[in-house]
Design a protein around this motif. Structure first.
Motif, PDB file in Angstrom:
ATOM      1  N   SER A  63       0.835  -1.190   0.000  1.00  0.00           N
ATOM      2  CA  SER A  63       0.000   0.000   0.000  1.00  0.00           C
ATOM      3  C   SER A  63       0.878   1.251   0.000  1.00  0.00           C
ATOM      4  O   SER A  63       1.856   1.325   0.747  1.00  0.00           O
ATOM      5  N   PRO A  64       0.552   2.239  -0.828  1.00  0.00           N
ATOM      6  CA  PRO A  64       1.306   3.494  -0.837  1.00  0.00           C
ATOM      7  C   PRO A  64       1.336   4.171   0.532  1.00  0.00           C
ATOM      8  O   PRO A  64       2.252   4.929   0.831  1.00  0.00           O
ATOM      9  N   ARG A  65       0.347   3.873   1.365  1.00  0.00           N
ATOM     10  CA  ARG A  65       0.337   4.438   2.715  1.00  0.00           C
ATOM     11  C   ARG A  65       1.466   3.864   3.552  1.00  0.00           C
ATOM     12  O   ARG A  65       1.995   4.544   4.431  1.00  0.00           O
ATOM     13  N   TRP A  66       1.842   2.618   3.302  1.00  0.00           N
ATOM     14  CA  TRP A  66       2.917   1.978   4.049  1.00  0.00           C
ATOM     15  C   TRP A  66       4.281   2.450   3.551  1.00  0.00           C
ATOM     16  O   TRP A  66       5.149   2.794   4.338  1.00  0.00           O
ATOM     17  N   VAL A  67       4.440   2.413   2.223  1.00  0.00           N
ATOM     18  CA  VAL A  67       5.744   2.754   1.625  1.00  0.00           C
ATOM     19  C   VAL A  67       5.508   3.709   0.452  1.00  0.00           C
ATOM     20  O   VAL A  67       5.424   3.282  -0.707  1.00  0.00           O
TER      21      VAL A  67
END
Length: 312
Positions: A63-67
């Motif tokens: 997820s772009p939120r994670w990385v």
């Protein structure tokens, strides 16, 4: 760029050839604070290929939120085209949704990532070790059904910043749980760089007793305490022939103070060239790539060999 050469004195107790599993484009860049443009990442991968590296982990479908750094995975693989596909271009996938995106991008290999400790499993995956294995079951099955090669990473194999020392038997249990899903290769990770040669020897022996032979194992060492090359040599002497490394020593560990990141590919190649072990890597081209990438990132490479050969 002129350079010195290591004097080659073959070591008879090492594999004749070592496969370098290059992680610089994914593991090396994922913690960079400034977002690296997609075209720079693509050029980085192409330069790595030109330098002779064959197995290159290109990105991660997390997820772009994670990385946020790897939010452009789909765009990167589209830019790379055939260079970014096939069994020698694995991508990291955390779950079925990540696998779906990877399959849509046409990848030929994937990697999943588990933990040897409960604390890191919760912090990194938001679930227990047991729950994470259940999450990975359909990922591995679907990947296999699609004809993909599958790798299993296990983190915190040589120590955990929250739990401290991790029993060898516990690590072997975590490794066996993922390999029992049907993964093709296991990568044992020294996430905070605290492993030592004796520890490496003990873990490989225990994995052998669990029927996970060295032919299915890769090693992933961080150089926080300057032990990465010593640990790698120990693993090679035990029969391991796959070593994870990051060009220019890119990457760091957010869980260890003063962590210097992954084992630098150049440092590994220098050692293996000197020991008469084939890698297929052009050290000149690799150093030039590291110097170029350091310029893109605006900071010098921590690799000792890059510093020596580039006059840094």
């Amino acid at each position: 760029m002129s350079r010195a050469l290591p004097q080659s004195e073959p070591m008879t107790d090492l594999p004749p050839r070592v496969t370098i599993y290059e992680v610089g484009a994914r593991d090396g860049l994922q913690n960079e604070k400034g977002v690296v443009p997609t075209d720079v990442k693509a050029q980085f991968v192409r330069r790595l290929v030109a330098a002779g590296l064959q197995t290159i982990e290109t990105t991660s479908f997390v997820s772009p939120r994670w990385v946020p750094q790897l939010a452009d995975a789909t765009e990167l693989l589209a830019d790379l085209g055939e260079v970014g596909r096939g069994p020698l271009r694995p991508v990291l996938v955390p779950n079925e949704r990540g696998l779906e995106r990877a399959l849509e991008a046409g990848v030929g290999a994937v990697a999943i990532f588990g933990s040897a400790t409960e604390t890191f499993a919760q912090k990194n995956l938001g679930r227990s070790r047991e729950e994470s294995v259940e999450m990975f079951k359909p990922v591995v099955k679907r990947a296999q059904d699609a004809g993909l090669w599958v790798r299993a990473y296990v983190s915190m194999c040589f120590g955990d910043p929250w739990e401290g020392p991790v029993p060898v038997g516990q690590v072997a249990d975590a490794c066996a749980e993922l390999m029992d899903l049907g993964c093709d290769q296991l990568s044992i990770g020294d996430t905070i760089g605290t492993g030592t040669a004796g520890h490496v020897e003990a873990l490989l022996a225990e994995l052998g007793r669990r029927d996970i032979g060295v032919e299915r194992i890769g090693v992933h060492f961080h150089d926080t305490y300057g032990q990465a090359l010593a640990n790698t040599l120990t693993a090679l002497r035990a029969g391991v022939s796959v070593v994870d490394a990051s060009t220019g020593g890119l990457g760091g560990c957010p869980y260890a103070k003063s962590a210097t990141g992954n084992l630098a590919t150049e440092d590994l190649v220098w050692m293996l060239d000197g020991a008469g072990v084939e890698t297929g890597v052009d050290l000149d081209a690799l150093v030039e790539t590291s110097v170029w990438m350091a310029e893109q990132l605006g900071k010098p490479s921590p690799s000792r060999v890059v510093k020596a050969l580039a006059g840094a």
